[in-house]
Design an enzyme around this catalytic site. Structure first.
Site, PDB file in Angstrom:
ATOM      1  N   LYS A 196       0.843  -1.188   0.000  1.00 23.80           N
ATOM      2  CA  LYS A 196       0.000   0.000   0.000  1.00 23.80           C
ATOM      3  C   LYS A 196       0.879   1.239   0.000  1.00 23.80           C
ATOM      4  O   LYS A 196       1.889   1.307   0.718  1.00 23.80           O
ATOM      5  CB  LYS A 196      -0.909  -0.015   1.239  1.00 23.80           C
ATOM      6  CG  LYS A 196      -1.898   1.140   1.325  1.00 23.80           C
ATOM      7  CD  LYS A 196      -2.792   0.965   2.551  1.00 23.80           C
ATOM      8  CE  LYS A 196      -3.784   2.108   2.685  1.00 23.80           C
ATOM      9  NZ  LYS A 196      -4.685   1.922   3.857  1.00 23.80           N
ATOM     10  N   SER A 268      -9.422   2.357   2.254  1.00 22.95           N
ATOM     11  CA  SER A 268      -8.202   2.940   1.697  1.00 22.95           C
ATOM     12  C   SER A 268      -7.172   1.903   1.275  1.00 22.95           C
ATOM     13  O   SER A 268      -6.260   2.221   0.506  1.00 22.95           O
ATOM     14  CB  SER A 268      -7.574   3.930   2.686  1.00 22.95           C
ATOM     15  OG  SER A 268      -7.028   3.272   3.802  1.00 22.95           O
ATOM     16  N   SER A 292     -10.271  -0.245   6.761  1.00 21.72           N
ATOM     17  CA  SER A 292      -9.575  -0.293   5.475  1.00 21.72           C
ATOM     18  C   SER A 292      -8.878  -1.610   5.172  1.00 21.72           C
ATOM     19  O   SER A 292      -8.276  -1.739   4.109  1.00 21.72           O
ATOM     20  CB  SER A 292      -8.567   0.856   5.374  1.00 21.72           C
ATOM     21  OG  SER A 292      -9.217   1.992   4.869  1.00 21.72           O
TER      22      SER A 292
END
Length: 603
Positions: A196, A268, A292
């Site tokens: 990420k 996210s 998330s």
């Protein structure tokens, strides 16, 4: 002459209310200030006390505030100067004993290289590792395969921020050379993966998904990246984070769900979920402060673990909330002194893996867990080996919203299953999380807001609105929220009288509660349903069905063991999304699909 200045000297009026005499301008100033006090729920003061507070704030509070801001808040992101208050999710009064031993894992036998790259792309980490060790494929070949898939599908999914191609081929080449020399670094040796894009890797952009930071390059080796590199894994891409780790909208677009590309991935950790689901990477690392990991895993139909807070070090990761790391109001929440010198820390709550299976999640967790010397909240948690847990000795509860197939499968494997509910009296769980998280986030992006950069933000109804509201949260009420959180922790601990429980993974109350209390959860696919408003001529697009397996803090191995047992006799986690079937019945781009409706907070 009275009232020539807006700032009222303290000696222009008597502090004893019985002797107060004010001129009209003082009354006007007090009236104006009262409106400000009202939004802080503090308009109970008399006019003279309001004026006294205003003078004291100007002469005493503001210099301190500005000095602190200059000292620790001049750089956005919260990568430096961590709080000295550290949340310990342990529910007992003593720390657990034991040595943090690595897990032993099953070695698959008889694994043969499939005839198609598509089949290879959906193999598990353990299966891919066996192909590498038996010289049926090289790490360089795997790396090329996944880089090609990332490029092929990213135009549809909008899930990749940057390709780390040069680094990937260098790491893959090194992995192959080591294996040729007889050096095997473990089950992740030569396995490609994605991070990420709030996780820093030197020489590559770490954009945090935001227009404000899209050109940012941080010279930091994030701890989780160091651990995976040491395990021989190969980084192939930085994957989408929603802007400043909020939902699935980022500066390059909005990430889609491979199972239904007219939907967005939510949460996210959008890139890690979508890329793992579509077979673009064998696994990825995401993060969660509030939903998330759980939301995008559920939407994209992958297995993902939100581990116990502190199980995985977070140096080099963008920070959201220190209060989901911070408290002091419970025996399990304690203060720890921290040396802040030269620490590049982050407190984006929890880092966890997105994988094909619970077994893969176990392998990844084992590689990345352990104490990070620059993260004062990380610890060596002595987890038992999930592959060897005797689940027949466990009592597992199931909530009203549990997927009953999971309950039935685990019962058939000897687990004692009982109806269950969590009992607690705190009725502001969602408010506590939002309230404290927003204040902490603003502390890490104070300069960003003051410079007006929030006007550049990709979704104005999200962080900009919330962080402006956070600016007026009183310190007293911030502390009261932490006290309420302490009460919640006590009540949940007393109510958690089973070894684990099964329940909906995306129920917002449980998402907030789990993150406030520190409960680990693994999301597992349990089936697929037809989409609503399906085209008359049919479609392969599906809505994924999932459930969560929750365990007490520092008992991640129990949740993992139960998920491994469930997946050993089901194949929902092995299904592939219809990412290649993007014909007219499967995706109709239109104005409606590009709208960004209001959503819950997913960080």
């Amino acid at each position: 002459m009275c009232c020539q200045k807006v700032r009222i000297p303290i000696d222009t009026f008597c502090l004893k209310e019985s002797k107060i005499s004010q001129c009209p301008q003082q009354n006007s100033e007090a009236s104006s200030l009262r409106h400000a006090f009202k939004i802080l729920d503090a308009d109970f003061f008399t006019d003279n006390k309001i004026l006294e507070v205003a003078k004291g704030a100007e002469e005493f509070n503001i210099p301190i505030i500005r000095a602190n801001r200059k000292s620790v808040a001049s750089v956005d992101g919260g990568l430096q100067n961590p709080s000295c208050l550290v949340f310990d999710p342990n529910w007992g009064s003593e720390q657990p004993d034991g040595i943090n031993r690595r897990f032993t894992h099953p070695v698959p036998s008889g694994i043969q290289r499939p005839g198609s790259n598509e089949d290879i792309a959906f193999m598990s980490v353990l299966e891919l590792g066996e192909l590498i060790r038996t010289r049926q494929i090289t790490s360089e070949e795997l790396t090329r395969l996944f880089l090609e898939r990332l490029r092929r599908y990213n135009g549809i999914l909008e899930a990749v921020v940057s390709y780390t191609e040069e680094l990937a081929y260098a790491q893959a080449k090194r992995a192959d050379e080591l294996l040729a020399q007889g050096v095997d670094l473990g089950p992740l040796h030569g396995i490609p993966y994605g991070l990420k894009d709030i996780i820093a890797v030197p020489e590559y952009h770490t954009t945090w998904g935001s227009t404000s930071f899209k050109d940012q390059v941080l010279d930091i080796d994030a701890w989780v990246y160091q651990r995976l590199r040491s395990a021989g894994a190969v980084l192939v891409a930085k994957l989408v984070s929603g802007s400043l780790a909020y939902d699935d909208i980022w500066f390059g677009g909005r990430t889609r769900n491979p199972w239904n590309i007219e939907e967005f991935s939510t949460g996210s950790s959008a890139g890690p979920a979508a890329c793992t689901s579509a077979g673009m990477v064998p696994f990825a690392i995401g993060s969660e402060t509030a939903g998330s990991i759980t939301y995008p895993a559920a939407r994209c139909g992958v297995t993902a673990l939100r581990p116990t807070f502190g199980a995985v070090g977070r140096t080099g990761v963008m920070s959201i909330s220190e209060s989901l790391v911070t408290s002091y109001c419970h025996p399990g929440l304690f203060l720890r002194e921290v040396d802040n010198d030269d620490i590049s820390n982050s407190w984006q709550d929890k880092l966890g893996p997105f994988c094909r299976s619970a077994a893969d999640c176990t392998i990844i967790l084992d590689a990345i867990r352990g104490r990070d010397p620059d993260d004062p909240s990380s610890r060596d948690i002595p987890l038992d080996n999930p592959f060897t847990v005797d689940i027949t000795k466990l009592t597992v509860g199931y909530l009203d919203d549990a997927e009953m197939e999971v309950v039935q499968v685990l019962s058939s494997k000897g687990v004692t299953m009982v109806p269950f509910r969590l009992n607690y009296t705190v009725d502001s769980v969602q408010g506590i999380l939002n309230f404290t998280m927003d204040v902490d986030m603003l502390a890490h992006f104070d300069e960003w807001q003051r410079l007006g950069k929030d006007d550049q933000y990709e979704a104005q109804e999200q962080w900009p609105v919330e962080l402006r509201r956070a600016r007026v949260v009183p310190a007293v009420d911030y502390v009261q929220a932490q006290r309420a959180r302490g009460k919640l922790i006590r009540e949940v601990r007393e109510s958690f009288n089973v070894d684990a429980f099964i329940g909906n993974a995306t129920d917002w109350e449980k998402v907030c509660l789990g993150n406030l209390v520190g409960v680990p959860v693994i999301v597992v696919p349990t089936g697929y349903a037809n989409i609503s408003a399906s085209p008359p001529s049919g479609t392969r697009r599906r809505t994924t069905v999932t459930t969560g397996i929750y365990a007490p803090p520092q008992k991640d191995h129990i949740a993992l063991a139960l998920a491994i047992a469930y997946q050993s006799v089901t194949d929902h986690h092995k299904q592939r999304p219809p990412i290649n079937d993007t014909g007219p019945n499967d995706w109709t781009p239109n104005a409606q699909s590009k709208k960004y409706p209001p959503r819950q907070l997913l960080l």
